[in-house]
Design a protein around this motif. Sequence first.
Motif, PDB file in Angstrom:
ATOM      1  N   PHE A  51       0.873  -1.168   0.000  1.00 11.71           N
ATOM      2  CA  PHE A  51       0.000   0.000   0.000  1.00 11.71           C
ATOM      3  C   PHE A  51       0.915   1.224   0.000  1.00 11.71           C
ATOM      4  CE2 PHE A  51      -3.185  -3.006   1.369  1.00 11.71           C
ATOM      5  CZ  PHE A  51      -4.371  -2.501   0.840  1.00 11.71           C
ATOM      6  N   LEU A  52       0.839   2.016  -1.049  1.00 10.35           N
ATOM      7  CA  LEU A  52       1.845   3.058  -1.279  1.00 10.35           C
ATOM      8  C   LEU A  52       1.208   4.409  -1.538  1.00 10.35           C
ATOM      9  CD1 LEU A  52       4.862   3.762  -1.785  1.00 10.35           C
ATOM     10  CD2 LEU A  52       4.500   3.086  -4.175  1.00 10.35           C
ATOM     11  N   ASP A  53       1.533   5.371  -0.669  1.00 12.40           N
ATOM     12  CA  ASP A  53       1.083   6.750  -0.861  1.00 12.40           C
ATOM     13  C   ASP A  53       1.841   7.370  -2.043  1.00 12.40           C
ATOM     14  OD1 ASP A  53      -0.216   9.148  -0.405  1.00 12.40           O
ATOM     15  OD2 ASP A  53       1.262   9.838   1.057  1.00 12.40           O
ATOM     16  N   VAL A  54       1.191   8.235  -2.773  1.00 15.88           N
ATOM     17  CA  VAL A  54       1.834   8.860  -3.932  1.00 15.88           C
ATOM     18  C   VAL A  54       2.677  10.058  -3.519  1.00 15.88           C
ATOM     19  CG1 VAL A  54       1.466  10.038  -6.128  1.00 15.88           C
ATOM     20  CG2 VAL A  54       0.049   8.075  -5.525  1.00 15.88           C
ATOM     21  N   GLU A  55       2.069  10.997  -2.811  1.00 20.41           N
ATOM     22  CA  GLU A  55       2.759  12.242  -2.474  1.00 20.41           C
ATOM     23  C   GLU A  55       3.457  12.131  -1.127  1.00 20.41           C
ATOM     24  OE1 GLU A  55      -0.443  15.113  -2.896  1.00 20.41           O
ATOM     25  OE2 GLU A  55       0.444  15.762  -4.783  1.00 20.41           O
ATOM     26  N   MET A  56       4.794  12.074  -1.169  1.00 17.21           N
ATOM     27  CA  MET A  56       5.614  12.023   0.037  1.00 17.21           C
ATOM     28  C   MET A  56       6.850  12.878  -0.181  1.00 17.21           C
ATOM     29  SD  MET A  56       5.412   7.992   1.188  1.00 17.21           S
ATOM     30  CE  MET A  56       5.742   7.366  -0.472  1.00 17.21           C
ATOM     31  N   PRO A  57       7.436  13.395   0.875  1.00 16.65           N
ATOM     32  CA  PRO A  57       8.639  14.236   0.717  1.00 16.65           C
ATOM     33  C   PRO A  57       9.825  13.440   0.200  1.00 16.65           C
ATOM     34  CG  PRO A  57       8.215  13.759   3.042  1.00 16.65           C
ATOM     35  CD  PRO A  57       7.018  13.276   2.279  1.00 16.65           C
ATOM     36  N   GLU A  58      10.719  14.109  -0.503  1.00 17.46           N
ATOM     37  CA  GLU A  58      11.969  13.569  -1.040  1.00 17.46           C
ATOM     38  C   GLU A  58      11.763  12.632  -2.231  1.00 17.46           C
ATOM     39  OE1 GLU A  58      14.776  12.071   1.790  1.00 17.46           O
ATOM     40  OE2 GLU A  58      14.214  13.549   3.298  1.00 17.46           O
ATOM     41  N   MET A  59      10.877  11.673  -2.098  1.00 13.94           N
ATOM     42  CA  MET A  59      10.623  10.738  -3.203  1.00 13.94           C
ATOM     43  C   MET A  59       9.146  10.346  -3.188  1.00 13.94           C
ATOM     44  SD  MET A  59      12.144   6.904  -3.904  1.00 13.94           S
ATOM     45  CE  MET A  59      13.850   7.436  -3.970  1.00 13.94           C
ATOM     46  N   SER A  60       8.502  10.432  -4.339  1.00 11.29           N
ATOM     47  CA  SER A  60       7.091  10.067  -4.418  1.00 11.29           C
ATOM     48  C   SER A  60       6.935   8.551  -4.536  1.00 11.29           C
ATOM     49  CB  SER A  60       6.433  10.744  -5.623  1.00 11.29           C
ATOM     50  OG  SER A  60       6.872  10.134  -6.836  1.00 11.29           O
ATOM     51  N   GLY A  61       5.711   8.083  -4.322  1.00 11.09           N
ATOM     52  CA  GLY A  61       5.444   6.662  -4.474  1.00 11.09           C
ATOM     53  C   GLY A  61       5.671   6.181  -5.892  1.00 11.09           C
ATOM     54  N   LEU A  62       5.330   7.006  -6.865  1.00 10.94           N
ATOM     55  CA  LEU A  62       5.533   6.629  -8.263  1.00 10.94           C
ATOM     56  C   LEU A  62       7.020   6.513  -8.587  1.00 10.94           C
ATOM     57  CD1 LEU A  62       2.834   8.888  -9.963  1.00 10.94           C
ATOM     58  CD2 LEU A  62       2.657   6.465  -9.373  1.00 10.94           C
ATOM     59  N   GLU A  63       7.830   7.419  -8.036  1.00 13.99           N
ATOM     60  CA  GLU A  63       9.276   7.339  -8.246  1.00 13.99           C
ATOM     61  C   GLU A  63       9.842   6.069  -7.624  1.00 13.99           C
ATOM     62  OE1 GLU A  63      10.650  12.017  -8.410  1.00 13.99           O
ATOM     63  OE2 GLU A  63      10.156  11.120  -6.468  1.00 13.99           O
ATOM     64  N   LEU A  64       9.323   5.703  -6.464  1.00 11.53           N
ATOM     65  CA  LEU A  64       9.763   4.469  -5.819  1.00 11.53           C
ATOM     66  C   LEU A  64       9.463   3.263  -6.695  1.00 11.53           C
ATOM     67  CD1 LEU A  64      10.785   2.744  -3.443  1.00 11.53           C
ATOM     68  CD2 LEU A  64       8.465   2.873  -2.491  1.00 11.53           C
ATOM     69  N   LEU A  65       8.267   3.191  -7.242  1.00 16.25           N
ATOM     70  CA  LEU A  65       7.896   2.049  -8.087  1.00 16.25           C
ATOM     71  C   LEU A  65       8.840   1.899  -9.273  1.00 16.25           C
ATOM     72  CD1 LEU A  65       3.978   2.042  -8.277  1.00 16.25           C
ATOM     73  CD2 LEU A  65       5.488   0.476  -7.045  1.00 16.25           C
ATOM     74  N   ARG A  66       9.246   3.012  -9.852  1.00 13.40           N
ATOM     75  CA  ARG A  66      10.147   2.944 -11.004  1.00 13.40           C
ATOM     76  C   ARG A  66      11.522   2.399 -10.628  1.00 13.40           C
ATOM     77  NH1 ARG A  66       7.887   8.188 -11.794  1.00 13.40           N
ATOM     78  NH2 ARG A  66       6.268   8.184 -13.410  1.00 13.40           N
ATOM     79  N   LEU A  67      11.886   2.516  -9.365  1.00 10.25           N
ATOM     80  CA  LEU A  67      13.200   2.055  -8.912  1.00 10.25           C
ATOM     81  C   LEU A  67      13.210   0.587  -8.504  1.00 10.25           C
ATOM     82  CD1 LEU A  67      14.366   5.078  -6.697  1.00 10.25           C
ATOM     83  CD2 LEU A  67      15.165   4.480  -8.990  1.00 10.25           C
ATOM     84  N   LEU A  68      12.038   0.020  -8.249  1.00  9.28           N
ATOM     85  CA  LEU A  68      11.988  -1.346  -7.731  1.00  9.28           C
ATOM     86  C   LEU A  68      12.160  -2.360  -8.854  1.00  9.28           C
ATOM     87  CD1 LEU A  68       9.002  -1.108  -5.200  1.00  9.28           C
ATOM     88  CD2 LEU A  68      11.452  -1.046  -4.708  1.00  9.28           C
ATOM     89  N   PRO A  69      13.177  -3.213  -8.786  1.00  9.03           N
ATOM     90  CA  PRO A  69      13.344  -4.248  -9.803  1.00  9.03           C
ATOM     91  C   PRO A  69      12.272  -5.330  -9.697  1.00  9.03           C
ATOM     92  CG  PRO A  69      14.947  -4.524  -8.049  1.00  9.03           C
ATOM     93  CD  PRO A  69      14.250  -3.228  -7.785  1.00  9.03           C
ATOM     94  N   ARG A  70      11.771  -5.503  -8.489  1.00  7.95           N
ATOM     95  CA  ARG A  70      10.715  -6.485  -8.258  1.00  7.95           C
ATOM     96  C   ARG A  70       9.595  -5.823  -7.469  1.00  7.95           C
ATOM     97  NH1 ARG A  70      10.709 -11.564  -4.144  1.00  7.95           N
ATOM     98  NH2 ARG A  70       8.860 -12.623  -4.929  1.00  7.95           N
ATOM     99  N   ARG A  71       8.458  -5.601  -8.112  1.00 10.97           N
ATOM    100  CA  ARG A  71       7.374  -4.873  -7.471  1.00 10.97           C
ATOM    101  C   ARG A  71       6.356  -5.834  -6.857  1.00 10.97           C
ATOM    102  NH1 ARG A  71       6.185  -1.043 -12.704  1.00 10.97           N
ATOM    103  NH2 ARG A  71       8.211   0.033 -12.756  1.00 10.97           N
ATOM    104  N   PRO A  72       6.017  -5.620  -5.598  1.00 18.20           N
ATOM    105  CA  PRO A  72       4.898  -6.383  -5.030  1.00 18.20           C
ATOM    106  C   PRO A  72       3.595  -5.945  -5.707  1.00 18.20           C
ATOM    107  CG  PRO A  72       6.228  -5.297  -3.325  1.00 18.20           C
ATOM    108  CD  PRO A  72       6.618  -4.700  -4.638  1.00 18.20           C
ATOM    109  N   HIS A  73       2.521  -6.666  -5.454  1.00 18.71           N
ATOM    110  CA  HIS A  73       1.208  -6.191  -5.907  1.00 18.71           C
ATOM    111  C   HIS A  73       0.958  -4.861  -5.203  1.00 18.71           C
ATOM    112  CE1 HIS A  73       0.411  -9.941  -7.911  1.00 18.71           C
ATOM    113  NE2 HIS A  73       0.569 -10.618  -6.799  1.00 18.71           N
ATOM    114  N   THR A  74       0.830  -3.789  -5.988  1.00 17.37           N
ATOM    115  CA  THR A  74       0.810  -2.447  -5.410  1.00 17.37           C
ATOM    116  C   THR A  74      -0.564  -1.806  -5.512  1.00 17.37           C
ATOM    117  OG1 THR A  74       3.144  -2.129  -5.982  1.00 17.37           O
ATOM    118  CG2 THR A  74       1.856  -0.158  -5.479  1.00 17.37           C
ATOM    119  N   ILE A  75      -1.023  -1.261  -4.379  1.00 10.33           N
ATOM    120  CA  ILE A  75      -2.253  -0.482  -4.317  1.00 10.33           C
ATOM    121  C   ILE A  75      -1.861   0.938  -3.915  1.00 10.33           C
ATOM    122  CG2 ILE A  75      -4.488  -0.191  -3.182  1.00 10.33           C
ATOM    123  CD1 ILE A  75      -4.463  -3.236  -2.676  1.00 10.33           C
TER     124      ILE A  75
END
Length: 231
Positions: A51-75
């Motif tokens: 469960f991932l919030d989109v708007e967060m300081p320093e790095m957004s949730g969307l930016e995090l997803l792009r960095l993950l080589p293996r993504r869990p099922h994301t909501i």
Amino acid sequence: MICLLVDDNKVARLTLKKILRNLGTVEVVGECENALDAKVFLEDNHVDILFLDVEMPEMSGLELLRLLPRRPHTILTTAKKSYAVEAFELNVVDYLVKPFTLSRVLAAMDKVQELIKFKQSHQTKAISAQQLFIKENKVIRKINLDDILWMEAKGDYVQFNLPGKSYMVHGSLKAIEDKFSSDKFIRVHRSYIIAIDKVEYIEDRLVYIKNQPIPVSESYKDLLLSKLDLL
């Protein structure tokens, strides 16, 4: 199912955690208030649902997803609807707009369960034969599954370790994990998949195969022990 909550809003995390606890089918194994902490957590821990919030300081949730080589099922969770298109381009399972409602969270969880069932129904495609062919550089080799001791991620390659020899195959450990039968092989770390019947002994958070110590992440330890016939 194992779940991680990532949101810089503590109230939002508490609300979601309460809803998930009432479901009885989800275990919240961690909470992070920013994407950087979540990235570190996911590097060493197995998670089924994020469960991932989109708007967060320093790095957004969307930016995090792009960095993950293996993504869990994301909501994804957010107070705005404007991220929906970008979110689904990243193949998220669902997109929840705050404030959460029980029915909406249940609908998102149903989608996750359907995806997991779909994956399980296609397990017959997993490698079940006694041999497989791997491509090492320009050479295609046949190896016996029973000879594989463990597989190790090394950058953009996976090293297949057999008695007295090893082969390097271009690809990801995630792709290998999806193809191999869980009856014979199990992931014990973000960088290792082992042959269950080759385990000689386990000490602390190390599993030994041919006297070679292989690290076991805490999140995989219980799964590994469940595969062993313990007295």
